[in-house]
Scaffold this active site. Structure first.
Site, short mmCIF file in Angstrom:
data_model
loop_
_atom_site.label_atom_id
_atom_site.label_comp_id
_atom_site.label_asym_id
_atom_site.label_seq_id
_atom_site.Cartn_x
_atom_site.Cartn_y
_atom_site.Cartn_z
N CYS A 179 0.82 -1.33 0.00
CA CYS A 179 0.17 -0.07 -0.21
C CYS A 179 0.94 1.45 0.08
CB CYS A 179 -0.92 -0.19 1.28
SG CYS A 179 -1.96 1.36 1.06
N HIS A 180 0.69 2.25 -0.53
CA HIS A 180 1.28 3.47 -0.97
C HIS A 180 1.06 4.52 0.08
CE1 HIS A 180 -1.53 4.48 -4.44
NE2 HIS A 180 -2.10 4.97 -3.37
N HIS A 216 -4.53 1.39 6.15
CA HIS A 216 -5.21 2.76 5.89
C HIS A 216 -5.65 3.23 7.24
CE1 HIS A 216 -6.78 1.42 1.76
NE2 HIS A 216 -5.41 2.03 1.70
#
Length: 473
Positions: A179-180, A216
Site C-alpha cells: 500500500c502506498h 489505511h
C-alpha cells in the site's frame, strides 16, 4: 528463471486482474524501466478481452528502444494456466462492478452514514469484503495447487481481509500486501521539514519512520530525517497550520477527489500523539461517524472529499477510452516511475539488494505485541533474498489500540460471515463498526440496511447467500 550477470532473466509473473486499466499500466512502466529483470507476464482476467488489450499495450511498450526491461505479455485463459510455475503472483482486481460499489458507498447515507472511500472500513468496506473473500479463497487454493512457492503481492482492497483470506486458506503461502498510503505521509513530512527547517530538495525516501497499525489506519511512532527528530518539527507545524491545513501547489483538495489538506492527520496527532500515516479520506472512516464524517459540510470543513461512485464511473469511461487509444497506438504509456515499490521488493526477494518497506502480513512474529497474532498488521519489514523479516514495531499506545481493535475484531467476523454465508454475523459486524455505532442507528435499521446491501451485491456472492444454508464456501 535464470541469474546472469547480476540480472534475472526468464522471470514468470502471473497477474490476476491482468485486464486492469490502471495498476497494470503502472506495473508495465516500472518493469520497462528496470534493466535487471526480464521475462514473461501472464495476464489473467475474467474479462479476457481486457487482458488481450493489455497484452497488446505491454508488448508495444516492451518493444520501445527506451524500455530497458524486456517483457513478453501473454493472456492466460485460465487461472491454472497463469499460475503454473509462476515465480511471482500479483493480484489487483475490482470485486464486482461500480454498480455494486454504488450500493456499498451510498446506500448507508439514508441512515446518515457517509463514507469517503468505502473500500476498506465501514459498511462499504465490509460489503466489498463479502464479494472479495470468496474470490481470494479461489486464488489461494489455486496458488496452493499450482504455484505454492511463488511470492504473492496483493494490491486489492480491503487489503487486510484479502491477505487474511490468503493465509486462512493456505497458511504456508508467501503473501504480502502493498500500500502506498505511508509514502504519501512521508512526502508530507518532507514538506513539513522543508517548511519548518528552511531546507530544500529533501528526498522523502530518507524520511525514516516506524510504522505500526493496520492498513489505511497506520501510524508513525517515530520519524526522522538525517538525524532530525521530526516529531517536534511536526508539532510546531501543526500548531501553526491546524486551522487552514496544508495545501501543496499540485494537490489542491478542492479540485481533486483524492487530495486533502491533512487536517484529519493534524487533529489525530494533537489528540493521540502519533502521526497518522494514511490519506485523510481513509483515516476518517475508521473513526466514529460524528467526528470527521458527520455530514458533507463537516467533511468540507476538514478539507477532504467524499469520493462518489459517479466520479469513479466517469473515471472508468476515461480509462476505457485511454485503453482503446493505447491499443491503437495513438497514445504511449509514459515511462516514469509510479512511486510504487513492488519492483524493488521483487528485486530484493530475488537477492538483488535489500529493502526496508511497509508491508501487510500476519502479526505472527509479534510485530505489534498488543494486537492479536491473527491480525493482519502493517509495519516495516526487511526484504531480502527469498524472505521477509518483520521489524518489531512495538506496542501501540493504548488509546490508539482501542481505536484499532474494533476493526481487527470485525476482520474476524466478516471473514467468518463470508465463509459461512451468515447474514446475522454481518449485522453484528455492522453494529460494532465505529461509523455505524457512532451514528446511533437502531438495531432494526442496521439489520434492514445489511439485508438490502447484501441483496444489491448477491450477483457476486456464493450460492449459500441465496439458500441461507450457512455452509462454508
Amino acid at each position: 528463471m535464470e541469474y546472469r550477470n547480476d540480472k534475472v532473466e526468464g522471470l514468470q509473473i502471473a497477474y490476476i486482474g491482468g485486464g486492469s486499466r490502471g495498476w497494470a499500466w503502472g506495473l508495465m512502466a516500472d518493469l520497462a524501466m528496470e534493466q535487471k529483470l526480464s521475462g514473461t507476464v501472464r495476464l489473467y482476467d475474467i474479462d479476457e478481452k481486457a487482458a488481450e488489450c493489455n497484452a497488446v499495450i505491454g508488448n508495444r511498450l516492451s518493444e520501445r528502444k527506451e524500455a530497458v526491461g524486456k517483457w513478453e505479455y501473454k493472456v492466460s485463459g485460465t487461472l491454472q494456466e497463469a499460475l503454473a510455475g509462476a515465480d511471482f503472483v500479483v493480484i489487483s482486481i475490482l470485486p464486482g462492478t461500480f454498480d455494486e460499489m454504488d450500493s456499498d458507498v451510498h446506500l448507508p447515507e439514508r441512515l446518515g452514514i457517509y463514507q469517503s472511500v468505502g473500500d476498506t472500513a465501514g459498511p462499504g468496506g465490509m460489503m466489498r469484503a463479502l464479494r472479495t473473500i470468496p474470490m481470494f479463497v479461489a486464488f489461494a487454493q489455486a496458488i496452493r495447487d499450482y504455484a505454492p512457492k511463488a511470492w504473492v503481492i496483493n494490491y486489492t482492497n480491503p487489503m487486510s481481509l484479502c491477505v487474511k483470506t490468503l493465509y486462512h486458506v493456505f497458511p504456508e503461502i508467501k503473501a504480502f500486501g502493498c500500500c502506498h498510503e505511508v509514502f504519501g505521509t512521508q512526502k508530507f513530512l518532507r514538506d513539513v521539514c522543508e517548511a519548518e527547517c528552511g531546507l530544500t530538495g529533501l528526498d522523502w525516501h530518507e524520511v525514516e519512520v516506524n510504522v505500526l497499525g493496520i492498513n489505511h489506519f497506520t501510524w508513525f511512532s517515530s520519524a526522522s530525517y538525517r538525524g532530525i527528530d521530526l516529531f517536534p518539527v511536526y508539532a510546531k507545524y501543526v500548531e501553526s497550520h491546524y486551522e487552514e491545513g496544508y495545501e501543496h501547489p499540485d494537490d489542491n483538495w478542492m479540485n481533486s477527489t483524492f487530495a486533502c489538506a491533512h487536517r484529519v492527520k493534524m487533529d489525530l496527532f494533537r489528540r493521540y500523539g502519533y502521526i497518522a500515516a494514511a490519506g485523510d479520506r481513509h483515516l476518517a472512516e475508521f473513526m466514529p461517524s460524528g467526528e470527521y464524517l458527520k455530514d458533507p459540510e463537516t467533511v468540507k470543513g476538514w478539507k477532504f472529499g467524499l469520493t462518489t461512485v459517479d466520479w469513479r464511473k466517469e473515471d472508468l469511461k476515461k480509462r476505457l477510452g485511454r485503453s482503446a487509444r493505447l491499443v491503437r497506438g495513438e497514445e504511449d504509456i509514459e515511462l516514469k516511475p509510479t512511486g510504487e515499490e513492488g519492483i524493488l521488493l521483487i528485486k530484493a526477494l530475488l537477492g538483488l539488494g535489500r529493502v526496508v518497506s511497509n508491508v501487510n502480513i500476519p502479526n505472527t512474529s509479534g510485530q505489534i505485541p498488543n494486537l492479536p497474532s491473527s491480525a493482519i498488521v502493517e509495519t516495516n519489514a526487511l526484504f531480502e533474498r527469498d524472505q521477509i523479516l518483520p521489524v518489531m514495531a512495538g506496542e501501540l499506545l493504548e488509546d490508539i489500540r482501542e481505536l484499532i481493535l474494533p476493526h481487527v475484531e470485525n476482520h474476524e467476523r466478516i471473514l467468518k460471515a463470508a465463509l459461512l454465508c451468515d447474514e446475522e454475523m454481518v449485522v453484528e459486524a455492522f453494529r460494532r463498526d465505529p461509523l455505524v455505532r457512532g451514528n446511533n442507528c437502531s438495531g432494526p435499521e442496521v439489520r434492514e440496511l445489511v439485508h438490502h446491501m447484501i441483496a444489491n451485491t448477491k450477483a457476486y456472492l456464493p450460492e449459500g447467500w441465496n439458500t441461507g444454508s450457512g455452509k462454508s464456501v
